[in-house]
Design a protein around this motif. Structure first.
Motif, mmCIF file in Angstrom:
data_model
loop_
_atom_site.group_PDB
_atom_site.id
_atom_site.type_symbol
_atom_site.label_atom_id
_atom_site.label_comp_id
_atom_site.label_asym_id
_atom_site.label_seq_id
_atom_site.Cartn_x
_atom_site.Cartn_y
_atom_site.Cartn_z
ATOM 1 N N PHE A 174 75.096 83.932 77.478
ATOM 2 C CA PHE A 174 74.948 85.016 76.503
ATOM 3 C C PHE A 174 76.079 85.004 75.480
ATOM 4 O O PHE A 174 75.861 85.313 74.301
ATOM 5 C CB PHE A 174 74.925 86.360 77.249
ATOM 6 N N ASN A 175 77.294 84.660 75.933
ATOM 7 C CA ASN A 175 78.447 84.734 75.040
ATOM 8 C C ASN A 175 78.575 83.536 74.100
ATOM 9 O O ASN A 175 79.489 83.495 73.279
ATOM 10 C CB ASN A 175 79.739 84.889 75.854
ATOM 11 N N SER A 176 77.672 82.566 74.226
ATOM 12 C CA SER A 176 77.753 81.402 73.342
ATOM 13 C C SER A 176 76.428 81.102 72.643
ATOM 14 O O SER A 176 76.296 80.090 71.972
ATOM 15 C CB SER A 176 78.190 80.165 74.138
ATOM 16 N N SER A 177 75.456 81.980 72.797
ATOM 17 C CA SER A 177 74.146 81.754 72.187
ATOM 18 C C SER A 177 73.444 83.094 71.987
ATOM 19 O O SER A 177 73.692 84.058 72.721
ATOM 20 C CB SER A 177 73.288 80.845 73.078
ATOM 21 N N ASN A 178 72.550 83.154 71.011
ATOM 22 C CA ASN A 178 71.773 84.365 70.759
ATOM 23 C C ASN A 178 70.367 84.295 71.352
ATOM 24 O O ASN A 178 69.547 85.192 71.115
ATOM 25 C CB ASN A 178 71.669 84.620 69.248
ATOM 26 N N VAL A 179 70.098 83.235 72.108
ATOM 27 C CA VAL A 179 68.747 83.062 72.651
ATOM 28 C C VAL A 179 68.378 84.190 73.602
ATOM 29 O O VAL A 179 67.319 84.817 73.483
ATOM 30 C CB VAL A 179 68.631 81.696 73.363
ATOM 31 N N THR A 180 69.245 84.472 74.576
ATOM 32 C CA THR A 180 68.911 85.514 75.550
ATOM 33 C C THR A 180 68.856 86.889 74.887
ATOM 34 O O THR A 180 68.090 87.760 75.307
ATOM 35 C CB THR A 180 69.927 85.536 76.700
ATOM 36 N N ARG A 181 69.660 87.103 73.843
ATOM 37 C CA ARG A 181 69.594 88.369 73.115
ATOM 38 C C ARG A 181 68.227 88.525 72.446
ATOM 39 O O ARG A 181 67.631 89.614 72.464
ATOM 40 C CB ARG A 181 70.702 88.432 72.061
ATOM 41 N N ALA A 182 67.725 87.430 71.875
ATOM 42 C CA ALA A 182 66.424 87.481 71.207
ATOM 43 C C ALA A 182 65.304 87.767 72.206
ATOM 44 O O ALA A 182 64.422 88.600 71.962
ATOM 45 C CB ALA A 182 66.161 86.158 70.479
ATOM 46 N N VAL A 183 65.349 87.076 73.347
ATOM 47 C CA VAL A 183 64.314 87.280 74.362
ATOM 48 C C VAL A 183 64.410 88.700 74.938
ATOM 49 O O VAL A 183 63.397 89.328 75.257
ATOM 50 C CB VAL A 183 64.438 86.228 75.477
ATOM 51 N N THR A 184 65.633 89.224 75.043
ATOM 52 C CA THR A 184 65.815 90.600 75.516
ATOM 53 C C THR A 184 65.116 91.575 74.584
ATOM 54 O O THR A 184 64.415 92.498 75.032
ATOM 55 C CB THR A 184 67.314 90.946 75.600
ATOM 56 N N THR A 185 65.276 91.378 73.278
ATOM 57 C CA THR A 185 64.641 92.269 72.309
ATOM 58 C C THR A 185 63.125 92.228 72.438
ATOM 59 O O THR A 185 62.455 93.273 72.415
ATOM 60 C CB THR A 185 65.058 91.882 70.877
#
Length: 643
Positions: free
Chosen positions: A45-56
């Motif tokens: 999570f702290n090095s990529s926005n992928v999991t943030r996008a999937v969370t949204t």
């Protein structure tokens, strides 16, 4: 039993059955969700926005499911459809909001750092054995309530998971279960569609501001509906004498459960309920001018106290029994903490943010509806109770302690957030009527509410960014860092454990380890000789006296003196020492309570000379940055046999 008397009993049984069903659905949703997340190799999570996008995406889908449930509820579709749908939607919201950002790590928010270290240690202890034992010290009953950790430990043991590895799924799962139970309670108190909105609002706020302390969050998310329920049980003007007793019993049960889980929230909720009883007695006396009028709320409060006390004893009885004969700490160091936020009153409604706007609406709604809404009265008393508790906590500093008032800010936010949801709905209704029931106004208000909800929900990972980052940068029990960078010293714990097991075969709980690297005890169920700090230590353990004893041991000069001192220890002596190597010998970092200073802990180093262990009665091994010293079993056999 008359028909009138049977109706409340049936209602209570129905609510209890729904709560159990909702909990089962939530557990299933969390299990499926976390399992699905685990099959993909996600970036950190702290090095990529992928999991943030999937969370949204997941949050929007979960909120969409809840929106469908709201529509079905408003159209009076059979509860068999909308209720399970609302449980699925709310538990999925919790699962994706916490589970997706943490999908690439085995650790929960804050990893095993700071407070999370002793919590993980507690879960590890109660995973190893169902017996109520202190998280650190051998032969002592627990001081911190064991309820949440005991249940989590039993689940971890049944699933064959280590305690540290079970912490994340249990934290997320218990939060999801608590959220849907809150929804069931709201459904019994307010209109069904409003219940879903209130439950979602409170859950989102608790996830954002209380979820790092998961065992407290499961209580915090239930406090708003419980206070509404309690007010209905304590103050029922014009109702029959038998009315409201179901709410009284439920309040007592909740306080009892709180006592087994989180003492501060127990104290606060009991304080608020007592204030409710006093308010009810005052209103009754003012209406009748008879002393007899105050007896009913007093009796109901006594019943609440008795029920909660009996439940509390299931966890507290061992400690109370030991405290009657043991020596307790001279002062309550668990309360010795006053950060800057504890020196000011929390005013979330004054913030220029979405949270501030919601809390401001909630504050206004409570004031406007105070005379005609029981919900506003209950939530208002809860808000007043938070501020009174906070002021008392500040005043307690004069006596050299606090009441940890700053830790009630998440509860305040949840109370004002619930009121804010009701305020938004009432405000939208007024606006709709003022606009001559224009469909455009309804559409616009719904759109604004949806945009605000999504905006707040997708910001939750940002609010928790530091806590999530630590979950990736801490080294887990397998010796790995989830961000795939070089692990910390905890990566050597496996070797330390293997060496200890070779030197002392048998259950790990047969070994007491003296170490200042207390995260070792969070991953493996060895007992410790000394805890992390006095603030988390059992008062029966005599933390300060143990620290003095350790210093005295470090000043000895021969192995004979050390062995004699260990044998003379008033507590179960260490079987092993896990040191760091220093320039002048083997070192330990100890802690001292320095309240009222902030920070409230002073760290200092004690050094043991290497020659102290240059004796065949001690086995010394270098393992990475550590020096492991194990006392030969024969050296302590005589004392062990006689103890």
């Amino acid at each position: 039993m008359t028909v009138r008397a049977a109706a409340p009993a049936r209602t209570a049984l129905t609510v209890a059955a729904e709560a159990l069903a909702a909990a089962a659905v939530a557990a299933l949703v969390v299990a499926v969700g976390l399992t699905a997340f685990s099959v993909v190799q996600w970036p950190a999570f702290n090095s990529s926005n992928v999991t943030r996008a999937v969370t949204t995406v997941g949050q929007v889908v979960a909120m969409g499911v809840l929106a469908v449930a709201v529509v079905l509820a408003r159209r009076h579709v059979r509860p068999l459809w909308w209720k399970p749908l609302s449980w699925i939607g709310l538990s999925a919201f919790v699962t994706v909001t916490l589970g997706m950002p943490l999908a690439a790590t085995k650790l929960y928010l804050f990893g095993v750092s700071v407070d999370q270290e002793f919590r993980t240690e507690y879960l590890t202890r109660l995973t190893d054995s169902p017996a109520l034992q202190d998280m650190t010290y051998a032969d002592l009953p627990p001081y911190y309530p064991a309820g949440w950790f005991w249940v989590g430990g039993r689940i971890a043991d049944a699933l064959g998971l280590a305690g540290w590895e079970a912490y994340k799924p249990w934290a997320i799962g218990s939060l999801a279960i608590a959220a849907v139970i809150g929804l069931v309670l709201w459904s019994a108190l307010v209109r069904r569609d409003l219940a879903i909105l209130a439950a979602l609002g409170v859950t989102a706020l608790v996830l954002a501001y209380a979820s790092p302390e998961a065992y407290g969050a499961v209580i915090a998310v239930l406090i708003p509906p419980i206070l509404v329920l309690a007010w209905g049980g304590l103050h029922r003007p014009g109702a029959s004498r038998g009315a409201g007793w179901g709410a009284v019993v439920a309040t007592g049960l909740f306080l009892g459960v709180s006592a087994t889980v989180y003492t501060l929230y127990l104290g606060f909720t009991a304080f608020a309920v007592t204030l409710m009883a006093l308010t009810s007695a005052f209103l009754r006396y003012r209406a009748t001018r008879t002393v007899r009028a105050v007896l009913d709320p007093a009796l109901r409060l006594i019943v609440v106290a008795v029920l909660s006390g009996l439940l509390a004893l299931t966890v507290w009885a061992p400690y109370l029994a030991a405290a009657l004969t043991g020596r307790t700490a001279e002062s309550g160091t668990a309360l010795h903490y006053l950060p800057a936020t504890g020196a000011e009153l929390p005013l979330p409604m004054a913030q220029f943010t979405l949270l501030g706007a919601l809390c401001l609406v909630g504050s206004v709604w409570i004031l406007v509806r105070l005379k005609d809404s029981r919900r506003a009265q209950a939530l208002g008393i809860g808000v007043v109770s938070v501020y009174l508790w906070s002021l008392l906590s500040m005043l307690a500093t004069v006596a050299g302690t606090t009441l940890l008032g700053f830790r009630l800010e998440p509860v305040l936010i949840a109370l004002l957030g619930a009121a804010g949801v009701f305020g938004v709905v009432d405000g939208a209704r007024v606006l709709y009527l003022v606009a001559s029931e224009s469909p455009r106004v309804r559409t616009a208000t719904v759109a604004v509410a949806v945009v605000g909800s999504v905006a707040f929900a997708q910001d939750i990972p940002h609010v928790l960014q530091n806590e999530i980052t630590v979950a990736y940068t801490d080294t887990d029990g397998n010796g790995d860092r989830a961000d795939r960078r070089a692990p910390g010293v905890a990566s050597y714990y496996g070797e330390v454990d293997a060496a200890l097991q070779a030197a002392r075969p048998g259950p790990r709980t047969d070994t007491v380890v003296l170490t200042s690297d207390t995260s070792f005890l969070a991953f493996l169920p060895y007992f410790g000789f000394q805890g992390l700090t006095s603030h988390y230590a059992n008062p029966l353990a005599e933390f300060a006296a143990r620290a003095d004893t350790i210093e005295n041991w470090s000043e000895l000069t021969t192995a004979d003196e050390l062995i004699a001192a260990l044998d003379a220890s008033p507590w179960r002596a260490p079987d092993a020492f896990l040191f760091r190597r220093g320039a002048d010998g083997y070192t330990l970092r100890l802690a001292e309570d320095v309240y009222p200073n902030d920070p409230n802990v002073r760290r200092y180093t004690v050094t043991f000379p290497e020659t102290l262990f240059d004796d065949p009665r001690f086995d010394v091994q270098d393992i990475g940055p550590f020096v492991l010293v194990v006392r030969e079993a024969d050296a302590g056999a005589e004392r062990t046999a006689g103890s």
